[in-house]
Design a protein around this motif. Structure first.
Motif, mmCIF file in Angstrom:
data_model
loop_
_atom_site.group_PDB
_atom_site.id
_atom_site.type_symbol
_atom_site.label_atom_id
_atom_site.label_comp_id
_atom_site.label_asym_id
_atom_site.label_seq_id
_atom_site.Cartn_x
_atom_site.Cartn_y
_atom_site.Cartn_z
ATOM 1 N N PHE A 287 0.868 -1.183 0.000
ATOM 2 C CA PHE A 287 0.000 0.000 0.000
ATOM 3 C C PHE A 287 0.898 1.225 0.000
ATOM 4 O O PHE A 287 1.765 1.363 0.875
ATOM 5 N N PHE A 288 0.730 2.092 -0.956
ATOM 6 C CA PHE A 288 1.482 3.338 -1.022
ATOM 7 C C PHE A 288 0.504 4.495 -0.799
ATOM 8 O O PHE A 288 -0.507 4.595 -1.497
ATOM 9 N N GLY A 289 0.801 5.340 0.180
ATOM 10 C CA GLY A 289 -0.118 6.427 0.495
ATOM 11 C C GLY A 289 -1.508 5.906 0.842
ATOM 12 O O GLY A 289 -2.512 6.567 0.572
ATOM 13 N N GLY A 290 -1.558 4.726 1.456
ATOM 14 C CA GLY A 290 -2.835 4.159 1.884
ATOM 15 C C GLY A 290 -3.607 3.429 0.797
ATOM 16 O O GLY A 290 -4.629 2.803 1.065
ATOM 17 N N ARG A 291 -3.103 3.508 -0.447
ATOM 18 C CA ARG A 291 -3.823 2.839 -1.542
ATOM 19 C C ARG A 291 -3.141 1.529 -1.902
ATOM 20 O O ARG A 291 -1.919 1.470 -2.000
ATOM 21 N N PHE A 292 -3.944 0.506 -2.158
ATOM 22 C CA PHE A 292 -3.365 -0.760 -2.584
ATOM 23 C C PHE A 292 -2.643 -0.562 -3.912
ATOM 24 O O PHE A 292 -3.180 0.030 -4.837
ATOM 25 N N GLN B 42 -8.148 -10.850 -0.309
ATOM 26 C CA GLN B 42 -6.802 -10.522 0.172
ATOM 27 C C GLN B 42 -6.675 -9.021 0.414
ATOM 28 O O GLN B 42 -6.145 -8.588 1.439
ATOM 29 N N VAL B 43 -7.147 -8.235 -0.544
ATOM 30 C CA VAL B 43 -7.029 -6.779 -0.392
ATOM 31 C C VAL B 43 -7.822 -6.321 0.829
ATOM 32 O O VAL B 43 -7.357 -5.476 1.611
ATOM 33 N N ALA B 44 -8.992 -6.909 1.041
ATOM 34 C CA ALA B 44 -9.827 -6.496 2.180
ATOM 35 C C ALA B 44 -9.131 -6.820 3.504
ATOM 36 O O ALA B 44 -9.108 -5.991 4.426
ATOM 37 N N ALA B 45 -8.551 -8.012 3.602
ATOM 38 C CA ALA B 45 -7.879 -8.399 4.852
ATOM 39 C C ALA B 45 -6.693 -7.489 5.122
ATOM 40 O O ALA B 45 -6.464 -7.042 6.253
ATOM 41 N N ALA B 46 -5.923 -7.216 4.068
ATOM 42 C CA ALA B 46 -4.733 -6.377 4.236
ATOM 43 C C ALA B 46 -5.124 -4.936 4.533
ATOM 44 O O ALA B 46 -4.530 -4.272 5.396
ATOM 45 N N ARG B 47 -6.150 -4.456 3.844
ATOM 46 C CA ARG B 47 -6.570 -3.068 4.048
ATOM 47 C C ARG B 47 -7.025 -2.838 5.490
ATOM 48 O O ARG B 47 -6.794 -1.766 6.067
ATOM 49 N N ALA C 113 3.147 6.196 4.529
ATOM 50 C CA ALA C 113 3.600 6.391 3.145
ATOM 51 C C ALA C 113 3.691 5.049 2.432
ATOM 52 O O ALA C 113 3.320 4.925 1.264
ATOM 53 N N TYR C 114 4.192 4.057 3.151
ATOM 54 C CA TYR C 114 4.260 2.711 2.569
ATOM 55 C C TYR C 114 3.916 1.709 3.658
ATOM 56 O O TYR C 114 4.175 1.936 4.845
ATOM 57 N N ALA D 3 3.922 8.798 -3.217
ATOM 58 C CA ALA D 3 3.638 8.700 -1.781
ATOM 59 C C ALA D 3 4.818 9.222 -0.964
ATOM 60 O O ALA D 3 4.623 9.774 0.127
ATOM 61 N N LEU D 4 6.028 9.072 -1.483
ATOM 62 C CA LEU D 4 7.209 9.478 -0.715
ATOM 63 C C LEU D 4 7.478 10.978 -0.767
ATOM 64 O O LEU D 4 8.000 11.542 0.185
#
Ligand SMILES: Nc1ncnc2c1ncn2[C@@H]1O[C@H](COP(=O)(O)OP(=O)(O)O)[C@@H](O)[C@H]1O
Ligand SMILES: [Mg+2]
Length: 282
Positions: free
Chosen positions: A179-184, A218-223, A237-238, A279-280
């Motif tokens: 996730f970069f900047g909170g986005r997958f 997977q995305v839901a669990a990680a998010r 940021a990451y 994001a950085l």
């Protein structure tokens, strides 16, 4: 937008980070690759300091955290020191579980406290550790060895985690979701062969990585894990969330990496480095 960025490594890791060339190609700002323990670096001369391949920090934790605080006093660090401190200790798994995030069931063995091996096949690991160092897997007939391992780790003064060994990991490995900047951004499938505990002398255990298209579950669990971090500290940021599949086929968080995770850029689509850069530098 910032003007300059310090990309932080350590001498022994120089030239070994496969993300680095891809990530640095597209930042659009002045970037210098520097060792965290280099006394000649003027940290205040950078607008941003990004922790990357600082892979010797677990062995030099106090020194590393002292350095981190000094740097954060003069410039902005990604991820911030408070996030780093929280994430260094795998007790964060308990907090994720309390927040309803699916995590691998974990027993925390504290210094001086009782030890329980809650499954036949168990994994023993230090609460503060990285790169699979000091992680050991034991079968029921090896519980005496598992207890020895617990005591060896406790003798160093830290807490120890005991988890049921997730059977699927040997065959399927695990999935790291970035996730970069909170986005997958992207994911990769990672296979690790654990060496017998205590025999890992290197900075990290060799990993095999494969490109992987994450599915919605997977995305839901990680998010869910990233959301807990964002609510507590602000959007990281990451972040990398490592998932494994439990015996019921459900994805659970094995680890949340907010300090210096490998970002799997060689396995990602061509846009991943640009998403990271955004994001950085923002
Ligand atoms: N509960 C578990 N079941 C199966 N394998 C595990 C378990 N915990 C750890 N492992 C294996 O050990 C490796 C390192 O453990 P991890 O929790 O990721 O710690 P580290 O911070 O050292 O990366 C994992 O990548 C996985 O291959
Ligand atoms: Mg790991």
């Amino acid at each position: 937008m910032i003007g300059s960025l310090a990309w932080v490594t350590t001498a022994a890791a120089r030239g070994t980070d496969e993300d680095e060339p891809l990530a640095l190609a597209g930042t659009g700002v002045r970037v210098e690759v520097v060792d965290w323990d280099d006394p000649d670096v003027r940290w205040e001369s950078f607008d941003r300091v990004v922790l990357r391949s600082t892979w010797d920090y677990p062995q030099r934790l106090d020194e590393f955290l002292g350095w981190l605080d000094r740097v954060e006093a003069v410039t902005e660090v990604r991820n911030p020191a408070a996030v780093v401190r929280w994430n260094l200790d795998k007790h964060y798994l308990a907090e994720l579980a309390d927040a309803g995030v699916p995590v691998i069931p974990t027993t925390f063995v504290e210094p001086g406290g009782p030890v329980a091996l809650a499954a036949d096949d168990v994994v023993v690991k230090p609460a503060v550790g990285a790169g699979s160092r000091d992680v050991g897997a034991y079968r029921a007939v090896e519980h005496d060895l598992a207890l020895d391992h617990v005591e060896r780790l406790r003798a160093r003064g830290g807490s120890v985690l005991v988890q049921p060994k997730v059977a699927s990991v040997e065959a399927e490995g695990e999935w790291g979701l970035l996730f970069f900047g909170g986005r997958f951004s992207h994911a990769a499938n990672k296979r690790i062969t654990l060496a017998p505990a205590g025999e890992v002398g290197d900075l990290y255990v060799a990993e095999e990585l494969f490109a992987h298209e994450a599915d919605a579950a997977q995305v839901a669990a990680a998010r869910a894990a990233v959301d807990v971090v964002a609510a507590r500290f602000g959007t990281p940021a990451y972040a990398r969330v490592d998932l494994v599949r439990d015996d019921d086929g459900r994805h659970r968080v094995l680890e949340l990496e907010l300090v210096e995770p490998s970002l799997f850029l060689p396995q990602a689509d061509a846009g991943a480095a640009a998403r990271l850069a955004a994001a950085l530098v923002s």
